[in-house]
Design a protein around this motif. Sequence first.
Motif, short mmCIF file in Angstrom:
data_model
loop_
_atom_site.label_atom_id
_atom_site.label_comp_id
_atom_site.label_asym_id
_atom_site.label_seq_id
_atom_site.Cartn_x
_atom_site.Cartn_y
_atom_site.Cartn_z
N VAL A 270 6.31 -33.77 -22.27
CA VAL A 270 4.91 -33.83 -22.66
C VAL A 270 4.75 -33.26 -24.07
N LEU A 271 5.64 -32.31 -24.42
CA LEU A 271 5.66 -31.73 -25.77
C LEU A 271 7.09 -31.73 -26.29
N GLN A 272 7.27 -32.29 -27.47
CA GLN A 272 8.58 -32.30 -28.13
C GLN A 272 8.38 -31.77 -29.54
N VAL A 273 8.97 -30.62 -29.82
CA VAL A 273 8.87 -29.99 -31.14
C VAL A 273 10.26 -29.99 -31.77
N GLN A 274 10.34 -30.47 -33.01
CA GLN A 274 11.64 -30.54 -33.67
C GLN A 274 11.55 -29.93 -35.07
N GLU A 275 12.37 -28.91 -35.27
CA GLU A 275 12.53 -28.27 -36.58
C GLU A 275 11.18 -27.93 -37.23
N LEU A 276 10.28 -27.35 -36.44
CA LEU A 276 8.94 -27.04 -36.95
C LEU A 276 8.98 -25.82 -37.86
N ARG A 277 8.40 -26.00 -39.05
CA ARG A 277 8.29 -24.91 -40.02
C ARG A 277 6.82 -24.65 -40.29
N VAL A 278 6.42 -23.40 -40.16
CA VAL A 278 5.00 -23.03 -40.31
C VAL A 278 4.88 -21.80 -41.19
N ALA A 279 3.93 -21.85 -42.12
CA ALA A 279 3.69 -20.72 -43.01
C ALA A 279 2.26 -20.23 -42.85
N ILE A 280 2.10 -18.91 -43.08
CA ILE A 280 0.77 -18.31 -43.18
C ILE A 280 0.67 -17.79 -44.60
N GLY A 281 -0.14 -18.46 -45.41
CA GLY A 281 -0.18 -18.12 -46.82
C GLY A 281 1.17 -18.41 -47.46
N GLU A 282 1.76 -17.40 -48.10
CA GLU A 282 3.05 -17.57 -48.75
C GLU A 282 4.23 -17.25 -47.84
N ARG A 283 3.93 -16.77 -46.64
CA ARG A 283 5.02 -16.30 -45.75
C ARG A 283 5.37 -17.36 -44.72
N GLU A 284 6.63 -17.79 -44.72
CA GLU A 284 7.10 -18.74 -43.71
C GLU A 284 7.46 -17.96 -42.45
N VAL A 285 6.81 -18.30 -41.34
CA VAL A 285 7.02 -17.59 -40.07
C VAL A 285 7.97 -18.35 -39.17
N LEU A 286 7.71 -19.64 -38.98
CA LEU A 286 8.63 -20.47 -38.20
C LEU A 286 9.53 -21.22 -39.18
N ARG A 287 10.83 -21.20 -38.91
CA ARG A 287 11.80 -21.75 -39.86
C ARG A 287 12.69 -22.83 -39.23
N GLY A 288 12.09 -23.63 -38.37
CA GLY A 288 12.87 -24.70 -37.73
C GLY A 288 12.92 -24.54 -36.22
N ALA A 289 11.76 -24.30 -35.61
CA ALA A 289 11.70 -24.12 -34.16
C ALA A 289 11.72 -25.48 -33.47
N SER A 290 12.56 -25.59 -32.43
CA SER A 290 12.66 -26.83 -31.65
C SER A 290 12.61 -26.50 -30.16
N LEU A 291 11.85 -27.30 -29.41
CA LEU A 291 11.76 -27.12 -27.97
C LEU A 291 11.16 -28.36 -27.35
N ALA A 292 11.38 -28.52 -26.05
CA ALA A 292 10.83 -29.64 -25.29
C ALA A 292 10.34 -29.12 -23.95
N VAL B 136 1.62 -26.26 -41.46
CA VAL B 136 2.90 -26.86 -41.10
C VAL B 136 3.59 -27.35 -42.38
N GLN B 137 4.78 -26.83 -42.62
CA GLN B 137 5.54 -27.15 -43.84
C GLN B 137 6.59 -28.23 -43.60
N GLY B 138 6.93 -28.46 -42.35
CA GLY B 138 7.96 -29.46 -42.06
C GLY B 138 8.21 -29.56 -40.58
N GLY B 139 9.00 -30.56 -40.19
CA GLY B 139 9.29 -30.78 -38.79
C GLY B 139 8.28 -31.71 -38.14
N SER B 140 8.38 -31.85 -36.83
CA SER B 140 7.50 -32.76 -36.11
C SER B 140 7.14 -32.20 -34.75
N ALA B 141 6.05 -32.74 -34.17
CA ALA B 141 5.63 -32.36 -32.82
C ALA B 141 4.93 -33.56 -32.21
N SER B 142 5.43 -34.01 -31.07
CA SER B 142 4.78 -35.10 -30.35
C SER B 142 4.21 -34.55 -29.05
#
Length: 256
Positions: free
Chosen positions: A7-29, A61-67
Amino acid sequence: MNTNQPVLQVQELRVAIGEREVLRGASLAIQPGSVAVLMGANGSGKSTLGLALAGHPRYQVQGGSASFAGSDLLALNVEQRARAGLFLSFQAPPEIPGVKNNLFIRTAMNAVRESRGEAPLDAFDFLGQARGSAKRVGLPESMLGRPVNDGFSGGERKRNELLQLALLKPKLAILDEIDSGMDVDGVRAVVELIASLRQQGTAFLIVSHYLQMIESLQPDSVLRLADGRIAQTGGLELAREIARTGYARQPAPVEA
């Protein structure tokens, strides 16, 4: 939807808050009807993951995907994600002064029902359902007529989140430390509601540090978030290991 597909597929998700990157390639299903527990040290990005998936504008979101349910989740706005069946409980649910709790929840329910092609609930039918669900999660019925979370205790705010979850019946619920501030009866209500909705096909991503509740949930998987990525995936033994050793792991001794 094909129940063999996540139902959720996350691949290499990168997320930043302001200038700080918090998630650096999170993947899960996450599969329909399954329970995944997300664990990690404070500041590791657990809340960031949930808020980014829900579409909070502060989390870029700086990169990656989520379906989600076969659609590109990141292409949807916040309202579209909610209508599609994504639910997020806040770690610290905010007050909404001036907005009655029953009106707030009924409006949300009817927006979701409209997206499913279902008829809206009138006030009478909604109140019947809301009273039953409030009793089920241990929230006093009087709270339905008060402004959202206005003057609620921490535990009452969390029970109000449970009330919304029970009524909305989403495809996926992300629960961010829903047990925080709960008494024993509240934690029991959490476990029972998750078990009930799980049987109806709702999937869960649950952020928690509370081993006793995690064991009661009997999750399908336990994920450890570290350095902005899913560092480990396992079952209950992983949760028990984290409870024993904590997140700051010592390096293995070097043999002479």
